[in-house]
Design a protein around this motif. Structure first.
Motif, PDB file in Angstrom:
ATOM      1  N   PRO A 140      -6.973   6.459  -5.853  1.00  0.00           N
ATOM      2  CA  PRO A 140      -7.439   5.930  -4.383  1.00  0.00           C
ATOM      3  C   PRO A 140      -8.763   5.507  -4.546  1.00  0.00           C
ATOM      4  N   GLY A 141      -8.896   4.353  -3.836  1.00  0.00           N
ATOM      5  CA  GLY A 141     -10.618   3.912  -3.737  1.00  0.00           C
ATOM      6  C   GLY A 141     -10.171   2.160  -3.795  1.00  0.00           C
ATOM      7  N   SER A 179       0.692  -1.281   0.097  1.00  0.00           N
ATOM      8  CA  SER A 179      -0.097  -0.027   0.016  1.00  0.00           C
ATOM      9  C   SER A 179       0.886   1.321  -0.056  1.00  0.00           C
ATOM     10  N   ALA A 180       1.772   1.397   0.896  1.00  0.00           N
ATOM     11  CA  ALA A 180       2.776   2.445   0.743  1.00  0.00           C
ATOM     12  C   ALA A 180       3.715   2.364  -0.476  1.00  0.00           C
ATOM     13  N   GLU A 185      -7.239  -0.592  -3.623  1.00  0.00           N
ATOM     14  CA  GLU A 185      -7.357  -1.285  -2.485  1.00  0.00           C
ATOM     15  C   GLU A 185      -6.788  -2.938  -3.079  1.00  0.00           C
ATOM     16  N   ILE A 186      -7.576  -3.089  -4.008  1.00  0.00           N
ATOM     17  CA  ILE A 186      -7.128  -4.598  -4.311  1.00  0.00           C
ATOM     18  C   ILE A 186      -5.831  -4.586  -5.081  1.00  0.00           C
ATOM     19  N   LEU A 187      -5.536  -3.704  -5.714  1.00  0.00           N
ATOM     20  CA  LEU A 187      -4.033  -3.645  -6.326  1.00  0.00           C
ATOM     21  C   LEU A 187      -3.012  -3.814  -5.356  1.00  0.00           C
ATOM     22  N   GLU A 199       3.228  -8.059  -7.286  1.00  0.00           N
ATOM     23  CA  GLU A 199       3.385  -8.147  -8.545  1.00  0.00           C
ATOM     24  C   GLU A 199       3.005  -7.030  -9.443  1.00  0.00           C
ATOM     25  N   GLY A 200       1.293  -6.763  -9.335  1.00  0.00           N
ATOM     26  CA  GLY A 200       0.812  -5.804  -9.955  1.00  0.00           C
ATOM     27  C   GLY A 200       1.319  -4.391  -9.724  1.00  0.00           C
ATOM     28  N   VAL A 201       1.690  -4.474  -8.213  1.00  0.00           N
ATOM     29  CA  VAL A 201       2.438  -3.064  -7.846  1.00  0.00           C
ATOM     30  C   VAL A 201       3.387  -2.824  -8.577  1.00  0.00           C
ATOM     31  N   HIS A 202       4.446  -3.836  -8.424  1.00  0.00           N
ATOM     32  CA  HIS A 202       5.764  -3.804  -9.368  1.00  0.00           C
ATOM     33  C   HIS A 202       5.679  -3.492 -10.926  1.00  0.00           C
TER      34      HIS A 202
END
Length: 208
Positions: free
Chosen positions: A119-120, A76-77, A124-126, A131-134
């Motif tokens: 944001p939303g 999240s961060a 939150e799912i992401l 891996e998706g954040v990366h």
């Protein structure tokens, strides 16, 4: 004196650390058992060796100290940091002049990224998908800036050598590939929510 004081403090910290360690606590517990055997008359005249031996055996058998894990930021961060960098990327792209076709592909890509990073509940799912954040981080911080900057520099050289392959074709292809990659990520997140909905349906059916 000033140089000896840090060394003395370091030795004191190591000593305190060992006194609180599992090895010392386990060894002390075994040593106390040796003292109990001594008072019971079992150890006899060799009680110092019995106590020392039990302490050493306990210290050896104690599990090793486990250092704390590094305090890395959670997904999240990390997503917040990507969102901040995406804002800087959009400011950079606003100052770049692109051909209409490439500009259109870039707009589609940035709109999709904005929807995922907004944001939303989608974010939150992401955030639960490292891996998706990366993947988003790589697109925002590396892939898109590199594609656009390479185009800008190559376009200048193309003007000196007319007749070569147009650099905007590479840019359009790169942006199309990036859009496809981010679209696959969006589809994966959508499937995750669909499976969650199906699981809740099965749960309600089983409960009924």
């Amino acid at each position: 004196m000033a140089t000896n004081r840090p060394n003395r403090n370091n030795r004191n910290n190591k000593l305190l650390g060992y006194l609180e360690s599992r090895k010392n606590l386990t060894g002390s517990a075994c040593g106390i058992t040796g003292l109990a055997l001594t008072f019971a008359g079992v150890a006899g005249a060799y009680w110092p060796f019995v106590v020392a031996g039990l302490y050493g055996a306990g210290a050896l058998l104690a599990p090793p100290e486990r250092p704390p894990l590094p305090d890395f930021p959670d997904p999240s961060a990390q997503l917040d940091a990507v969102r901040w960098d995406f804002g800087k990327l959009r400011s950079y792209l606003a100052d770049v002049e692109l051909p209409p076709a490439a500009a259109g592909r870039l707009t589609e890509l940035t709109e999709l990224l904005a929807a995922l990073l907004d944001p939303g509940w989608v974010a939150e799912i992401l955030a639960r998908d490292p891996e998706g954040v990366h993947a988003l981080s790589r697109a925002v911080r590396t892939d898109i800036p590199e594609a656009v900057d390479t185009f800008v520099r190559t376009r200048w050289w193309a003007r000196l050598a007319p007749g070569t392959e147009a650099p905007e074709r590479h840019l359009e292809r790169q942006l199309a590939l990036l859009h496809e990659e981010v679209s696959v990520l969006a589809a994966s997140l959508r499937e995750t929510e669909a499976r969650r909905q199906e699981s809740h349906t099965r749960y309600l059916e089983d409960r009924a």
